[in-house]
Design an enzyme around this catalytic site. Structure first.
Site, PDB file in Angstrom:
ATOM      1  N   HIS A  34      23.931  28.184 -59.180  1.00 34.74           N
ATOM      2  CA  HIS A  34      24.415  29.549 -59.185  1.00 34.74           C
ATOM      3  C   HIS A  34      23.485  29.913 -59.384  1.00 34.74           C
ATOM      4  CE1 HIS A  34      29.012  28.625 -59.096  1.00 34.74           C
ATOM      5  NE2 HIS A  34      28.338  28.042 -60.645  1.00 34.74           N
ATOM      6  N   CYS A  73      34.008  24.349 -60.796  1.00 32.25           N
ATOM      7  CA  CYS A  73      34.154  25.290 -61.464  1.00 32.25           C
ATOM      8  C   CYS A  73      34.887  26.760 -61.503  1.00 32.25           C
ATOM      9  CB  CYS A  73      32.696  25.709 -59.571  1.00 32.25           C
ATOM     10  SG  CYS A  73      31.972  27.067 -59.954  1.00 32.25           S
ATOM     11  N   LEU A  74      34.572  27.590 -62.709  1.00 33.95           N
ATOM     12  CA  LEU A  74      35.654  28.443 -62.726  1.00 33.95           C
ATOM     13  C   LEU A  74      35.907  29.256 -61.509  1.00 33.95           C
ATOM     14  CD1 LEU A  74      33.980  29.373 -66.150  1.00 33.95           C
ATOM     15  CD2 LEU A  74      36.404  28.295 -65.468  1.00 33.95           C
ATOM     16  N   GLN A  82      28.784  34.959 -60.893  1.00 32.36           N
ATOM     17  CA  GLN A  82      30.079  34.392 -61.021  1.00 32.36           C
ATOM     18  C   GLN A  82      30.727  35.771 -61.815  1.00 32.36           C
ATOM     19  OE1 GLN A  82      29.480  30.678 -63.555  1.00 32.36           O
ATOM     20  NE2 GLN A  82      31.359  30.627 -61.985  1.00 32.36           N
ATOM     21  N   HIS A 141      24.643  22.910 -62.769  1.00 35.17           N
ATOM     22  CA  HIS A 141      25.606  23.409 -62.334  1.00 35.17           C
ATOM     23  C   HIS A 141      25.121  24.637 -62.264  1.00 35.17           C
ATOM     24  CE1 HIS A 141      29.391  24.230 -61.822  1.00 35.17           C
ATOM     25  NE2 HIS A 141      29.354  25.404 -61.488  1.00 35.17           N
ATOM     26  N   GLU A 142      24.902  25.327 -63.646  1.00 36.76           N
ATOM     27  CA  GLU A 142      24.737  26.891 -64.188  1.00 36.76           C
ATOM     28  C   GLU A 142      23.233  27.139 -63.300  1.00 36.76           C
ATOM     29  OE1 GLU A 142      27.393  28.678 -64.130  1.00 36.76           O
ATOM     30  OE2 GLU A 142      28.182  26.512 -65.410  1.00 36.76           O
ATOM     31  N   GLY A 178      30.346  26.424 -69.444  1.00 33.59           N
ATOM     32  CA  GLY A 178      29.164  27.924 -68.839  1.00 33.59           C
ATOM     33  C   GLY A 178      29.688  28.326 -67.789  1.00 33.59           C
TER      34      GLY A 178
HETATM   35 ZN    ZN Z   1      29.863  26.754 -61.431  1.00 35.19          ZN
END
Ligand code: ZN
Length: 140
Positions: free
Chosen positions: A129, A83-84, A45, A125-126, A40
């Protein structure tokens, strides 16, 4: 990237229309996510404070525009998340097991979907963000 990046802490704005630019942005997000081997990615991000994310839902990469949760189970389950934007950090995060979301798809059509377990986790999670929340906020 990183938890001190102010754009990651900002609540995003709703997208008024699914324009060519929005479609291009979604394409870029899908590419970025695939390259990073993620499940995701949210617009903040990649530096854009807009209410757009892409997420793996039941094995299918799905773009979610202006998504919000309209129903959630009381029951939660805890699992490890990364998380990226926070490389090397892993946190045990409680998530609702069962949620219902509404969103606009990339064709501009309104949708409603029920998500369970992993798909529900990825989307929560997204959506975090998009509200400026990061997994480190769940760390004990
Ligand atoms: Zn994340």
């Amino acid at each position: 990237m990183g938890e001190d990046n102010p754009i990651l802490r900002k609540k995003t704005k709703n997208v008024p229309a699914v324009t060519k630019e929005v479609k291009k942005l979604i394409k870029d997000m899908v590419e970025t996510m695939k390259k990073a081997d993620g499940v995701g990615l949210a617009a903040p991000q990649i530096g854009l404070s807009q209410r757009i994310c892409v997420a793996m839902i039941e094995g299918k990469l799905t773009a979610l525009i202006n998504a919000k949760i309209i129903k959630k189970s009381k029951e939660k389950e805890v699992d490890q998340e990364g998380c990226l934007s926070l490389p090397g950090i892993w946190v045990q995060v409680p998530r609702h097991v069962d949620i219902v979301i509404t969103f606009t798809d990339e064709k501009g059509k309104k949708q409603e979907r029920q998500l369970l377990h992993f798909s529900a986790r990825v989307v929560q999670h997204e959506l975090d963000h998009l509200d400026g929340v990061l997994i480190v906020d769940y760390a004990a």
